[in-house]
Scaffold this motif. Structure first.
Motif, PDB file in Angstrom:
ATOM      1  N   GLU A  51       0.999  -1.094   0.010  1.00 36.77           N
ATOM      2  CA  GLU A  51      -0.247  -0.454   0.104  1.00 36.77           C
ATOM      3  C   GLU A  51       0.779   0.933  -0.086  1.00 36.77           C
ATOM      4  N   GLY A  52       0.845   2.207  -0.771  1.00 33.14           N
ATOM      5  CA  GLY A  52       1.159   3.573  -0.842  1.00 33.14           C
ATOM      6  C   GLY A  52       1.981   3.687  -1.335  1.00 33.14           C
ATOM      7  N   ALA A  80       4.011   9.078  -2.141  1.00 30.48           N
ATOM      8  CA  ALA A  80       2.835   9.951  -1.200  1.00 30.48           C
ATOM      9  C   ALA A  80       3.877  10.221  -0.018  1.00 30.48           C
ATOM     10  N   TRP A 137       5.032   7.353   2.133  1.00 33.56           N
ATOM     11  CA  TRP A 137       4.746   6.158   3.436  1.00 33.56           C
ATOM     12  C   TRP A 137       4.520   4.895   1.830  1.00 33.56           C
ATOM     13  N   GLU A 190       6.781  12.267   7.270  1.00 38.11           N
ATOM     14  CA  GLU A 190       5.643  11.098   7.518  1.00 38.11           C
ATOM     15  C   GLU A 190       5.969  10.462   8.757  1.00 38.11           C
TER      16      GLU A 190
END
Length: 77
Positions: free
Chosen positions: A33-34, A38, A40, A57
């Motif tokens: 994911e990510g 972004a 992350w 982040e």
């Protein structure tokens, strides 16, 4: 596991190395994911979750504080 990466190239290098070595420890291919763009990236191996963040982040999400009562197995800086 929580780690920081400072560039998209470093994100990908860390994710590739972790994904490549995980089967040696009995882990299956992770869900991902990510994105590095972004700031992350999460690799979910089921029993183990790897969080990769930019320093900004990582400071924003403060996962170390959230999991502060958990047992720290290893810290590398």
């Amino acid at each position: 596991m929580i780690a920081s990466a400072v560039s998209p190239r470093q994100f990908e290098a860390l994710a590739e190395a972790i994904t490549r070595e995980a089967p040696r420890a009995g882990a299956q291919r992770p869900r991902r994911e990510g994105t590095p763009a972004a700031g992350w990236l999460l690799l979910d191996f089921g029993d183990v979750i790897v969080h990769l963040f930019t320093p900004e982040e990582r400071a924003y999400y403060e996962l170390e504080q959230l999991w502060g009562r958990g047992k720290q197995l290893l810290r590398i800086e």
